[in-house]
Design an enzyme around this catalytic site. Structure first.
Site, PDB file in Angstrom:
ATOM      1  CG  ASP A  66     -13.758 -29.906 -18.387  1.00 39.56           C
ATOM      2  OD1 ASP A  66     -13.516 -29.416 -19.505  1.00 39.56           O
ATOM      3  OD2 ASP A  66     -14.798 -29.655 -17.727  1.00 39.56           O
ATOM      4  CG  HIS A  67     -12.208 -25.889 -18.555  1.00 36.24           C
ATOM      5  ND1 HIS A  67     -12.114 -24.831 -19.428  1.00 36.24           N
ATOM      6  CD2 HIS A  67     -13.445 -26.419 -18.734  1.00 36.24           C
ATOM      7  CE1 HIS A  67     -13.247 -24.714 -20.107  1.00 36.24           C
ATOM      8  NE2 HIS A  67     -14.060 -25.674 -19.704  1.00 36.24           N
TER       9      HIS A  67
ATOM     10  CD  GLU B 113     -12.852 -22.324 -24.093  1.00 39.13           C
ATOM     11  OE1 GLU B 113     -13.403 -21.262 -23.728  1.00 39.13           O
ATOM     12  OE2 GLU B 113     -12.892 -23.377 -23.424  1.00 39.13           O
TER      13      GLU B 113
ATOM     14  CG  HIS C 145     -18.394 -23.127 -18.451  1.00 35.62           C
ATOM     15  ND1 HIS C 145     -17.236 -22.423 -18.695  1.00 35.62           N
ATOM     16  CD2 HIS C 145     -18.260 -24.301 -19.116  1.00 35.62           C
ATOM     17  CE1 HIS C 145     -16.430 -23.149 -19.458  1.00 35.62           C
ATOM     18  NE2 HIS C 145     -17.029 -24.287 -19.722  1.00 35.62           N
TER      19      HIS C 145
ATOM     20  CG  ASP D 280      -9.636 -22.690 -20.813  1.00 38.28           C
ATOM     21  OD1 ASP D 280      -9.361 -21.880 -21.729  1.00 38.28           O
ATOM     22  OD2 ASP D 280     -10.658 -22.595 -20.114  1.00 38.28           O
TER      23      ASP D 280
ATOM     24  CB  THR E 277     -23.101 -33.215 -20.527  1.00 38.03           C
ATOM     25  OG1 THR E 277     -23.322 -33.054 -21.940  1.00 38.03           O
ATOM     26  CG2 THR E 277     -24.442 -33.207 -19.808  1.00 38.03           C
TER      27      THR E 277
ATOM     28  CB  THR F  93     -25.016 -27.749 -15.395  1.00 39.16           C
ATOM     29  OG1 THR F  93     -23.815 -26.977 -15.307  1.00 39.16           O
ATOM     30  CG2 THR F  93     -26.099 -27.078 -14.570  1.00 39.16           C
TER      31      THR F  93
ATOM     32  CG  HIS G 114     -16.110 -26.111 -23.481  1.00 41.08           C
ATOM     33  ND1 HIS G 114     -15.131 -25.929 -22.531  1.00 41.08           N
ATOM     34  CD2 HIS G 114     -15.617 -27.050 -24.331  1.00 41.08           C
ATOM     35  CE1 HIS G 114     -14.096 -26.711 -22.794  1.00 41.08           C
ATOM     36  NE2 HIS G 114     -14.369 -27.393 -23.895  1.00 41.08           N
ATOM     37  N   GLY G 115     -20.222 -25.499 -22.259  1.00 36.74           N
ATOM     38  CA  GLY G 115     -21.419 -24.796 -21.810  1.00 36.74           C
ATOM     39  C   GLY G 115     -22.673 -25.333 -22.467  1.00 36.74           C
TER      40      GLY G 115
END
Length: 307
Positions: A82-83, A134, A180, A104, A254, A256, A210-211
């Protein structure tokens, strides 16, 4: 057995559903994710950020993922970076055994983003690994933002088409108004679904949101009841997630929501029994809380019973 992200997301793209991509930083999160996928019979993408890799060690990330994938061998699973922030970071993940990576470079100008993404795609595809990129910047969009301001931060559909055609990237995260973390929106959330639909039409590949933390009411209430403070934050409503899937989103990140659910249960045990120091007493209810959040998300996105 781990499979490529493309294997999972091409099916979702063709059949019109979303697949949750769940971040993990320890065994408890990973176990909850796999148990949820097994119960919901859902394909699965597990994600580790560069921070998680630094915390756990890349050998531990890949090792745990492989063991859990073997334990749940009838569930299609991809291990995704991720990222990723550089070619070197993506290459390291690929060489270690990740089956999907994100580069990213969205903070760079279009040409630099395209060049770096193309470099990662060339190497990844030579190893059978899929790539996510992205376009645009993730930031919550409010009612009073102007059209020019929206165009400055959100994805440009024509640029998205050019980017996909030239880079050969497998899936794309278009900025449509999310951000995010838990603290996304001061007012009501606004996502640009028309822009999303146009990106989907022009690119015809799996798209990524995202977010996408939702902060469900039950999770919020549990967190607040144990002394947590979310500063009045609002997540992305479930109805918005479902509308995004209808508009072409196939991968929904997902993280948070899992952290909030986890910490609510840890605090609950600590508050109820200050003498408790058996970590299993804290982590067992925390894993169950995360599992329930994940199962609910899989059902909302439409991936349940798709394994």
């Amino acid at each position: 057995m781990l499979v490529s992200g493309n294997e999972i997301l091409q099916k979702a793209h063709k059949e019109g559903y979303g697949v949750g991509a769940f971040n993990f930083v320890d065994f408890e999160m990973l176990n909850a994710i796999f148990c949820a996928a097994n119960e919901a019979r859902s394909p699965l993408i597990i994600q580790a950020s560069e921070g998680a890799i630094k915390y756990l060690g890349i050998d531990m990330v890949v090792g745990m993922a492989r063991i859990m994938a073997e334990r749940h061998s009838d569930i299609p699973v991809a291990l995704h970076l991720d990222h990723g922030t550089s070619f070197e970071s993506c290459k390291k993940a690929i060489d270690a055994g990740f089956t999907s990576v994100m580069i990213d470079a969205s903070h760079h100008p279009f040409a630099e983003n395209l060049a770096l993404t193309s470099q990662v795609v060339e190497y990844a595809h030579s190893k059978g690994v899929s790539v996510e990129a992205e376009l645009g910047r993730l930031m919550g969009i409010e009612d009073n933002i102007s059209v020019s301001e929206k165009d400055a931060v959100l994805v440009n559909p024509a640029e998205a088409q050019e980017f996909v055609e030239k880079s050969k990237v497998d899936f794309l995260a278009p900025a449509i108004g999310t951000s995010h973390g838990a603290f996304k929106f001061k007012g009501e959330p606004k996502l640009d679904f028309e822009r999303l639909q146009e990106v989907k039409r022009l690119t015809n590949i799996p798209l990524v949101l995202h977010g996408a933390s939702a902060i469900p009411d039950n999770v919020r209430e549990s967190f607040l009841a144990t002394g947590g403070d979310l500063k009045g934050s609002k997540g992305v409503p479930f109805a918005f997630l479902q509308e995004a899937v209808r508009g072409g989103i196939n991968k929904v990140n997902t993280d948070t929501d899992l952290r909030i659910a986890f910490m609510a249960q840890v605090r609950k045990v600590a508050n109820e029994d200050p003498t408790q120091f058996d970590l299993r007493k804290f982590f067992t209810p925390a894993m169950e809380a995360m599992k329930q959040v994940i199962i609910e998300r899989m059902k909302i996105l439409g991936s349940a019973d798709k394994a």
